[in-house]
Motif scaffolding. Sequence first.
Motif, PDB file in Angstrom:
ATOM      1  N   THR A  50      -2.436  -3.641 -10.374  1.00 34.46           N
ATOM      2  CA  THR A  50      -2.242  -2.216 -10.657  1.00 34.46           C
ATOM      3  C   THR A  50      -0.839  -1.763 -10.265  1.00 34.46           C
ATOM      4  N   LEU A  51      -0.336  -2.277  -9.128  1.00 32.70           N
ATOM      5  CA  LEU A  51       1.011  -1.923  -8.689  1.00 32.70           C
ATOM      6  C   LEU A  51       2.056  -2.489  -9.651  1.00 32.70           C
ATOM      7  N   ALA A  61       2.044   6.786  -6.831  1.00 32.48           N
ATOM      8  CA  ALA A  61       0.958   7.616  -7.355  1.00 32.48           C
ATOM      9  C   ALA A  61       1.253   9.103  -7.189  1.00 32.48           C
ATOM     10  N   SER A  62       2.134   9.456  -6.213  1.00 31.18           N
ATOM     11  CA  SER A  62       2.409  10.867  -5.935  1.00 31.18           C
ATOM     12  C   SER A  62       3.756  11.331  -6.461  1.00 31.18           C
ATOM     13  N   MET A 101       0.829  -1.207   0.000  1.00 29.32           N
ATOM     14  CA  MET A 101       0.000   0.000   0.000  1.00 29.32           C
ATOM     15  C   MET A 101       0.868   1.264   0.000  1.00 29.32           C
ATOM     16  N   ASP A 102       1.953   1.229   0.763  1.00 30.63           N
ATOM     17  CA  ASP A 102       2.849   2.386   0.819  1.00 30.63           C
ATOM     18  C   ASP A 102       3.495   2.620  -0.545  1.00 30.63           C
ATOM     19  N   TRP A 103       3.883   1.531  -1.213  1.00 31.33           N
ATOM     20  CA  TRP A 103       4.484   1.676  -2.545  1.00 31.33           C
ATOM     21  C   TRP A 103       3.463   2.231  -3.539  1.00 31.33           C
ATOM     22  N   ASP A 125       5.634  -0.057 -16.059  1.00 33.49           N
ATOM     23  CA  ASP A 125       5.604   1.160 -16.876  1.00 33.49           C
ATOM     24  C   ASP A 125       6.785   2.076 -16.559  1.00 33.49           C
ATOM     25  N   ARG A 126       7.152   2.153 -15.306  1.00 28.55           N
ATOM     26  CA  ARG A 126       8.246   3.030 -14.903  1.00 28.55           C
ATOM     27  C   ARG A 126       9.593   2.310 -14.848  1.00 28.55           C
TER      28      ARG A 126
END
Length: 482
Positions: free
Chosen positions: A83-84, A60-61, A53-55, A90-91
């Motif tokens: 989703t993660l 996202a920010s 969740m933290d990742w 993607d990155r």
Amino acid sequence: MAYDVRAIAEHFGAELIAGAVDGATPVEGSVALADLVLASSPGYATLVVAAPMDWAAALASRDGRTPLAGSVAIIAGGTAADTLRTVLVDRAITAVVVPDLAADVLHARLTALVAADQAAEDRRVTTGTKVLTQVARRGGVVAVVAELAHRIDGWAVLLDAHGEVITTAGAGSLHVRDAGSVAFGRRVRIRHPGLQVHPVGQGEDVSAYLVIGARGSTSRSRDLASQVAALLDLLLHTADHPATERLGREVMMSTLLRGGAEAATLLRRWGVREQSLTAFAVASRSTAIDPERQAIRWLDELGAVHMVSAERGQVLGFIGADRAPELAAMVERLTADASLPLRIGLGSAATPQLLGRSAAEARQALETAVVDSRPVVWYRTLATVSYVLDHLDHSAMTRVAAVLDPLRDDGGHHGALTRTLEIYLAEHGAWGSSASRLHVHRQTLAARIRRIEELTGLSMASPDDRAAAWLAIRALKSPALG
């Protein structure tokens, strides 16, 4: 360091998600995502630990570029949702998924694991440095570079400040070329990427460049090579032998060249027990390399007494007849793949009372080595010409040399024309290589050869005339006419 990203994943039995950081990248350390401030050092990876969740919130920010560049996402205490995973891919963020351990526990274990790994690497570097220091005392620069190549499971090349090879270990000709290219920033294709360059010395005092190619741990090889560069700086800048010592060796060498009982007595007092010695003569084609110091290093590596003396740019020395082949093999090995700018000639074995003749032979062999660009020449390989000249008395030798008297200048000395003829004959009449060695145009060389033929009456098209000219040149260089 022994641990890379892939090894970390295997250690925890975790899933590795491929990204920009290669799995073979060594690990620099571990940090919690909330404490991440700086990006990883170039060539290393930082393990950044957080829960899924933290990742997800962090990605996202953030724009994902800094300071995550060079980092590996350690996803702890849960699985990575689709989703993660999509965002990570993607990155191009490399990730390791460890679902069985909470983030704080995993971070602590990673920190301990990397610290233990670094401590082990430090011990290996310390042990290696101690061994290399001992090797330096026994064998000098050549032995140190050889030991370094062995410890990094790779190769090493030591270049002087002008790009000339001082010594190599485990390196082929392509390695040597790449070492010179990367050390001096030449714009050519490097066939062996990942090379390390370590200057020997600081700032304007850089005297050499150590280039290595390692197959083992990159960190350990870098640390060891850095220590070796500092060690080589001490060896290459060691104060020269005191003037009194050099003068003493010159006096003792003159006694050996005179021969007789006095020479035999001196050798016993010098600690030389061999009953037969071989003379060797060394010269350097580069002013950056001291042939006397190099010869002393060779003798140190062979455990031989420093029976050497420098005179007029050449070094004359003696070594036990049974060790002479080892000396020749050492020089051959050093020049097999690298352009070591040294030439050595070796004479015949002689008793302590008759060393002068062996010395004259060594000098003659060195002349041939220089002219023919051969690293090692034994006098015994010069059988034909040497046999003829050795059986001529002074009067006959003078008559042979007189063939070239028309080439003398107004002062009665042999100059450019004689040198031109010598190089032309040594290059077997090849115009291109002869002109290149003389640093003149081919037309200039052709004009000089025509002038030589006019003055001497010799024809370079005649085998007999070429042989007569070469004998005359060798006679001019004979100690009998010196």
